[in-house]
Design a protein around this motif. Structure first.
Motif, PDB file in Angstrom:
ATOM      1  N   LEU A  62       0.825  -1.208   0.000  1.00  0.00           N
ATOM      2  CA  LEU A  62       0.000   0.000   0.000  1.00  0.00           C
ATOM      3  C   LEU A  62       0.858   1.258   0.000  1.00  0.00           C
ATOM      4  O   LEU A  62       0.389   2.331  -0.394  1.00  0.00           O
ATOM      5  CB  LEU A  62      -0.917   0.015   1.246  1.00  0.00           C
ATOM      6  CG  LEU A  62      -2.283  -0.650   1.125  1.00  0.00           C
ATOM      7  CD1 LEU A  62      -3.004  -0.613   2.465  1.00  0.00           C
ATOM      8  CD2 LEU A  62      -3.128   0.022   0.053  1.00  0.00           C
ATOM      9  N   TYR A  63       2.103   1.111   0.458  1.00  0.00           N
ATOM     10  CA  TYR A  63       2.970   2.278   0.454  1.00  0.00           C
ATOM     11  C   TYR A  63       3.246   2.747  -0.965  1.00  0.00           C
ATOM     12  O   TYR A  63       3.534   3.930  -1.183  1.00  0.00           O
ATOM     13  CB  TYR A  63       4.283   1.960   1.175  1.00  0.00           C
ATOM     14  CG  TYR A  63       5.151   3.168   1.386  1.00  0.00           C
ATOM     15  CD1 TYR A  63       4.876   4.069   2.412  1.00  0.00           C
ATOM     16  CD2 TYR A  63       6.222   3.434   0.542  1.00  0.00           C
ATOM     17  CE1 TYR A  63       5.656   5.194   2.589  1.00  0.00           C
ATOM     18  CE2 TYR A  63       7.015   4.559   0.716  1.00  0.00           C
ATOM     19  CZ  TYR A  63       6.722   5.439   1.745  1.00  0.00           C
ATOM     20  OH  TYR A  63       7.493   6.566   1.925  1.00  0.00           O
ATOM     21  N   ARG A  64       3.144   1.824  -1.929  1.00  0.00           N
ATOM     22  CA  ARG A  64       3.361   2.178  -3.341  1.00  0.00           C
ATOM     23  C   ARG A  64       2.030   2.508  -3.990  1.00  0.00           C
ATOM     24  O   ARG A  64       1.628   1.928  -4.989  1.00  0.00           O
ATOM     25  CB  ARG A  64       4.087   1.046  -4.052  1.00  0.00           C
ATOM     26  CG  ARG A  64       5.523   0.895  -3.572  1.00  0.00           C
ATOM     27  CD  ARG A  64       6.175  -0.363  -4.020  1.00  0.00           C
ATOM     28  NE  ARG A  64       7.589  -0.381  -3.653  1.00  0.00           N
ATOM     29  CZ  ARG A  64       8.050  -0.667  -2.437  1.00  0.00           C
ATOM     30  NH1 ARG A  64       7.185  -0.995  -1.483  1.00  0.00           N
ATOM     31  NH2 ARG A  64       9.348  -0.634  -2.174  1.00  0.00           N
ATOM     32  N   SER A  65       1.324   3.420  -3.349  1.00  0.00           N
ATOM     33  CA  SER A  65       0.014   3.901  -3.821  1.00  0.00           C
ATOM     34  C   SER A  65      -0.127   5.344  -3.348  1.00  0.00           C
ATOM     35  O   SER A  65       0.756   5.863  -2.648  1.00  0.00           O
ATOM     36  CB  SER A  65      -1.109   3.027  -3.233  1.00  0.00           C
ATOM     37  OG  SER A  65      -1.286   3.295  -1.855  1.00  0.00           O
ATOM     38  N   PRO A  66      -1.191   6.018  -3.695  1.00  0.00           N
ATOM     39  CA  PRO A  66      -1.372   7.402  -3.210  1.00  0.00           C
ATOM     40  C   PRO A  66      -1.352   7.526  -1.693  1.00  0.00           C
ATOM     41  O   PRO A  66      -1.153   8.625  -1.160  1.00  0.00           O
ATOM     42  CB  PRO A  66      -2.732   7.788  -3.791  1.00  0.00           C
ATOM     43  CG  PRO A  66      -2.855   6.976  -5.034  1.00  0.00           C
ATOM     44  CD  PRO A  66      -2.207   5.663  -4.705  1.00  0.00           C
ATOM     45  N   LEU A  67      -1.504   6.413  -0.967  1.00  0.00           N
ATOM     46  CA  LEU A  67      -1.485   6.485   0.494  1.00  0.00           C
ATOM     47  C   LEU A  67      -0.101   6.766   1.047  1.00  0.00           C
ATOM     48  O   LEU A  67       0.039   7.096   2.232  1.00  0.00           O
ATOM     49  CB  LEU A  67      -2.013   5.171   1.095  1.00  0.00           C
ATOM     50  CG  LEU A  67      -3.498   4.860   0.882  1.00  0.00           C
ATOM     51  CD1 LEU A  67      -3.868   3.568   1.588  1.00  0.00           C
ATOM     52  CD2 LEU A  67      -4.367   5.998   1.398  1.00  0.00           C
ATOM     53  N   SER A  68       0.935   6.638   0.241  1.00  0.00           N
ATOM     54  CA  SER A  68       2.298   6.860   0.734  1.00  0.00           C
ATOM     55  C   SER A  68       2.473   8.280   1.274  1.00  0.00           C
ATOM     56  O   SER A  68       3.323   8.524   2.134  1.00  0.00           O
ATOM     57  CB  SER A  68       3.312   6.593  -0.372  1.00  0.00           C
ATOM     58  OG  SER A  68       3.113   7.480  -1.463  1.00  0.00           O
ATOM     59  N   GLU A  69       1.677   9.214   0.770  1.00  0.00           N
ATOM     60  CA  GLU A  69       1.808  10.606   1.198  1.00  0.00           C
ATOM     61  C   GLU A  69       1.351  10.815   2.640  1.00  0.00           C
ATOM     62  O   GLU A  69       1.697  11.818   3.268  1.00  0.00           O
ATOM     63  CB  GLU A  69       1.014  11.522   0.262  1.00  0.00           C
ATOM     64  CG  GLU A  69       1.492  11.471  -1.177  1.00  0.00           C
ATOM     65  CD  GLU A  69       0.671  12.390  -2.071  1.00  0.00           C
ATOM     66  OE1 GLU A  69       0.049  13.327  -1.521  1.00  0.00           O
ATOM     67  OE2 GLU A  69       0.652  12.169  -3.291  1.00  0.00           O
ATOM     68  N   ILE A  70       0.571   9.880   3.188  1.00  0.00           N
ATOM     69  CA  ILE A  70       0.046  10.069   4.544  1.00  0.00           C
ATOM     70  C   ILE A  70       0.559   9.014   5.522  1.00  0.00           C
ATOM     71  O   ILE A  70       0.359   9.153   6.735  1.00  0.00           O
ATOM     72  CB  ILE A  70      -1.496  10.041   4.556  1.00  0.00           C
ATOM     73  CG1 ILE A  70      -2.014   8.679   4.078  1.00  0.00           C
ATOM     74  CG2 ILE A  70      -2.062  11.169   3.706  1.00  0.00           C
ATOM     75  CD1 ILE A  70      -3.502   8.505   4.257  1.00  0.00           C
ATOM     76  N   LEU A  71       1.221   7.960   5.035  1.00  0.00           N
ATOM     77  CA  LEU A  71       1.666   6.899   5.929  1.00  0.00           C
ATOM     78  C   LEU A  71       2.819   7.390   6.803  1.00  0.00           C
ATOM     79  O   LEU A  71       3.700   8.125   6.339  1.00  0.00           O
ATOM     80  CB  LEU A  71       2.093   5.671   5.134  1.00  0.00           C
ATOM     81  CG  LEU A  71       0.961   4.928   4.412  1.00  0.00           C
ATOM     82  CD1 LEU A  71       1.499   3.704   3.688  1.00  0.00           C
ATOM     83  CD2 LEU A  71      -0.131   4.529   5.389  1.00  0.00           C
ATOM     84  N   PRO A  72       2.856   6.972   8.093  1.00  0.00           N
ATOM     85  CA  PRO A  72       3.883   7.489   9.026  1.00  0.00           C
ATOM     86  C   PRO A  72       5.246   6.837   8.874  1.00  0.00           C
ATOM     87  O   PRO A  72       6.199   7.278   9.518  1.00  0.00           O
ATOM     88  CB  PRO A  72       3.268   7.169  10.396  1.00  0.00           C
ATOM     89  CG  PRO A  72       2.437   5.955  10.167  1.00  0.00           C
ATOM     90  CD  PRO A  72       1.880   6.106   8.780  1.00  0.00           C
ATOM     91  N   ALA A  73       5.343   5.753   8.081  1.00  0.00           N
ATOM     92  CA  ALA A  73       6.633   5.071   7.939  1.00  0.00           C
ATOM     93  C   ALA A  73       6.700   4.373   6.590  1.00  0.00           C
ATOM     94  O   ALA A  73       5.671   4.016   6.011  1.00  0.00           O
ATOM     95  CB  ALA A  73       6.835   4.061   9.074  1.00  0.00           C
ATOM     96  N   ALA A  74       7.922   4.206   6.093  1.00  0.00           N
ATOM     97  CA  ALA A  74       8.148   3.548   4.797  1.00  0.00           C
ATOM     98  C   ALA A  74       8.783   2.182   5.019  1.00  0.00           C
ATOM     99  O   ALA A  74       9.686   2.032   5.849  1.00  0.00           O
ATOM    100  CB  ALA A  74       9.060   4.406   3.924  1.00  0.00           C
TER     101      ALA A  74
END
Length: 680
Positions: free
Chosen positions: A388-400
């Motif tokens: 999911l980090y490789r989706s538009p949600l990456s802009e709001i996720l707290p960690a990679a």
């Protein structure tokens, strides 16, 4: 000195009466037989009966006692209105001087203040206590200097003397008061609370049809309404946020009214959510999926929509679509049209499979930035190319993710920051918690808060705020092991409950918060923060003055202080960027609910002892003596009943029939009767 005849019989009176009857019978028999000594027999019987009753002459040495007048002076808050305090003090001084100047009179003055807390004026309680300390037989009168507004009439005692109310206040007094007739302790957010208000004019009020009403919530900008006078008015009030909402109602002070202390009303209502709407998206069936479902379904206030991907697009087993029993899930409706209806969205081991297009996930990002909440429970797929980090949600996720999956046992640990964060604060027993067996390695961003760690202190539970919303990432899918009791388990339900409620912005789980808990006129000020120190709290009192109160850390991230408020009303608290308002006591204390002086409440007690209730504005009444049971008040005067009480200093008793005299008289009379009848 007084003298009286008293009797101290040798035998009980009934037995003496029987002996007297026998003597009378003997005399009657002698008279019937014609015996000439019958009258001597009668005198003998009389002497003997008198001797048995033992008459004595008792002399008492008495010392007269003074009459006592009880004077209760009302010094409660309502007596401070207008010129009442001065009039009461002058009248009390004048009456005390007049009574002291009277012969054989003592004055017991009792000053009566406000009752403890908000009990009001307790005149009858004070009167009971004063009567208990004095002999009731010496009480000549009771004077109450008051406005007649008392709050313990049910404790009125039986009075031994006339009671007079010397009433303060003027006949021309009037007052306006605001009444809130219903104030619930809790209300549902999003639904207006219907409050019933009323403005009432008491006393000699000028004619008026309406006034203005100001309403402010948490000390904010007031709203103004037109309010009818003397009629109930229903007003819908929406609550702006969850937790404690302090609502203040105020009507302006009118010219000539006694006080504006009862022109304000404070209502404190806790705002609660009706239902918490949660969307749970499970990427695939697994052991932890039921954990989330059981947690959310166990809370009756949660409406759960659970979306589980049982048949991903890449699964090809040759079964015709027409023979499948599955129902197509309304993804467009949920993720585009009704996404704003949810308070929380949970992605449990979800990965990109083309089921939720990028436009849907981009809408989830917008939903978070505008105040929504997303929780991701990461499994191995979070570290893959389909993460999911490789989706538009990456802009709001707290960690990679680093693409590393750690498959080894470890015990979760609450970090130092987590000890101060409300989600994990107070969670103990880390050394006894069961192990988790998998962790996804992630790198938190600069604004994220790591509240739990796992293998080699690597981030395990990361929280962050994005725009108006909140995001949480749990870098493991092993929380379900605690619910199964693996190696002793752990606080899995409590952790997930707190996490879900923090994301849904429940007030009790805010990491930066300032609030107060009132108890009477004392409040406990509480400041919660992720920082290690806080400044002093600035308190703005109802009169506008300010004071700084330092806080003491009582547990990690929690600072407290006790504050005693001298005034009743609305207090404002400020520390840094955090602020709060709190009401101490009622906005209109009991003493100011009704302020017009009246004798109506005390009339039953006064009339029972034929007292009076003159107004002090007509002058201090004269004092007269009246007999018990007679009217004790009239135009310009009040009466006291002299009690003529005394103390006996000495008592002397002299027998009227000493033994030698009884013997001499009885023997002489018997011999005389014998001689007279013997000659005959």
């Amino acid at each position: 000195m007084t003298g009286t005849i008293v009797f101290d019989p040798l035998l009980p009176w009934p037995l003496i009466a029987v002996l007297a009857a026998l003597a009378v019978l003997g005399v009657a028999l002698a008279l019937w037989r014609g015996l000439s000594g019958w009258w001597l027999r009668a005198l003998t019987g009389l002497v003997l009966v008198a001797a048995l009753s033992q008459p004595s002459y008792q002399v008492e040495d008495r010392a007269p006692l003074s009459d006592i007048v009880l004077m209760l002076v009302d010094q409660s808050a309502s007596q401070s209105l207008a010129e009442r305090a001065g009039v009461t003090a002058d009248a009390a001084t004048t009456l005390e001087a007049r009574l002291t100047a009277r012969p054989n009179t003592e004055v017991r003055r009792v000053n009566v203040g406000d009752g403890e807390g908000d009990a009001g004026t307790l005149l009858m309680t004070a009167l009971n206590e004063a009567l208990a300390e004095e002999p009731r037989s010496r009480i000549a009168g009771i004077l109450l200097l008051s406005d007649g507004r008392l709050h313990d009439l049910e404790r009125a005692p039986d009075l031994p003397a006339p009671l007079h109310l010397l009433m303060t206040g003027r006949e021309t007094d009037w007052d306006r008061r605001l009444i809130v007739k219903n104030a619930p302790a809790f209300a549902i957010l999003g639904e207006p609370v219907i409050l019933t208000l009323m403005v009432e004019d008491d006393g000699a009020a000028p004619s008026a049809l309406s006034t203005t009403l100001e309403i402010s919530v948490d000390g904010g900008e007031p709203q103004v309404f037109e309010m009818p006078i003397g009629q109930e008015f229903e007003l819908p009030v929406p609550l702006p946020h969850g937790g404690l909402n302090v609502i203040q109602f105020t009507v302006p002070e009118a010219e000539g009214e006694l006080t504006d202390r009862n022109n304000t009303a404070l209502v404190q209502i806790n705002g609660v959510r009706d239902r918490l709407r949660v969307l749970l998206v499970s990427g695939e069936p697994h052991a932890g999926g039921r954990t989330w479902r059981n947690l959310l379904k166990s809370d009756s206030s949660v409406d759960l929509v659970h979306f589980t991907i049982l048949r991903p697009p890449e699964k090809q087993d040759g079964v015709p679509v027409t023979e499948l029993s599955l129902i197509a899930f309304p993804t467009r409706e949920l993720f585009l049209e009704k996404i704003e209806d949810f308070d929380l969205i949970i992605f449990d081991r979800y990965k990109r499979r083309g089921i939720l297009p990028s436009i849907y996930l981009d809408n989830v990002r917008n939903y978070v930035e505008q105040g929504g909440a997303v929780l991701i429970a990461a499994g191995p797929d979070f570290a893959s190319a389909d993460s999911l980090y490789r989706s538009p949600l990456s802009e709001i996720l707290p960690a990679a993710p680093t693409a590393r999956v750690i498959d080894e046992g470890y015990r979760p640990v609450v970090t130092d920051l987590g000890q101060r964060h409300p989600v994990t604060n107070g969670m103990t027993g880390e050394g006894t918690w069961g192990r988790w067996l998998r962790q996804i390695e992630v790198e938190p961003n600069d604004t994220a808060n790591v509240v739990m760690s796992g293998v080699d202190d690597k981030p395990l539970l990361i929280l962050d705020r994005v725009g108006e919303g909140r995001v949480a990432l749990m870098a493991s899918d092993q929380a379900w092991l605690w619910s199964r009791g693996f190696e002793g388990g752990g606080p899995q339900l409590e952790l997930l409950r707190r996490l879900a409620h923090w994301m849904m912005k429940e007030p009790e789980l805010e990491e930066e918060a300032l609030w107060a808990e009132p108890a009477g006129q004392t409040m406990r000020i509480i400041r919660r923060t992720l920082g290690e120190t806080v400044g002093a709290v600035t308190i703005t009192r109802p009169d506008g003055s300010t004071e700084e109160v330092p806080l003491t850390e009582v547990s990690p991230g929690r600072f407290e202080a006790l504050y005693q408020g001298e005034e009743i009303g609305l207090y404002r608290l400020q520390e840094g960027d955090e602020s709060a308002v709190i009401g101490l006591g009622p906005a209109a204390p009991r003493e100011f609910e009704q302020t017009i002086a009246t004798a109506t409440l005390l009339e039953p007690v006064i009339d029972a002892v034929r007292g009076g209730a003159p107004r002090l504005e007509d002058g201090v009444p004269a004092i007269r003596e009246v007999s018990a049971g007679r009217p004790a008040a009239g135009r310009g005067w009040i009466g006291l009943t002299p009690r003529n009480a005394f103390e006996t200093m000495d008592v002397t008793q002299t027998p009227l029939l000493p033994a030698w005299l009884v013997l001499l008289l009885a023997a002489g009379l018997i011999v005389g009767a014998w001689l007279r009848e013997g000659r005959s």
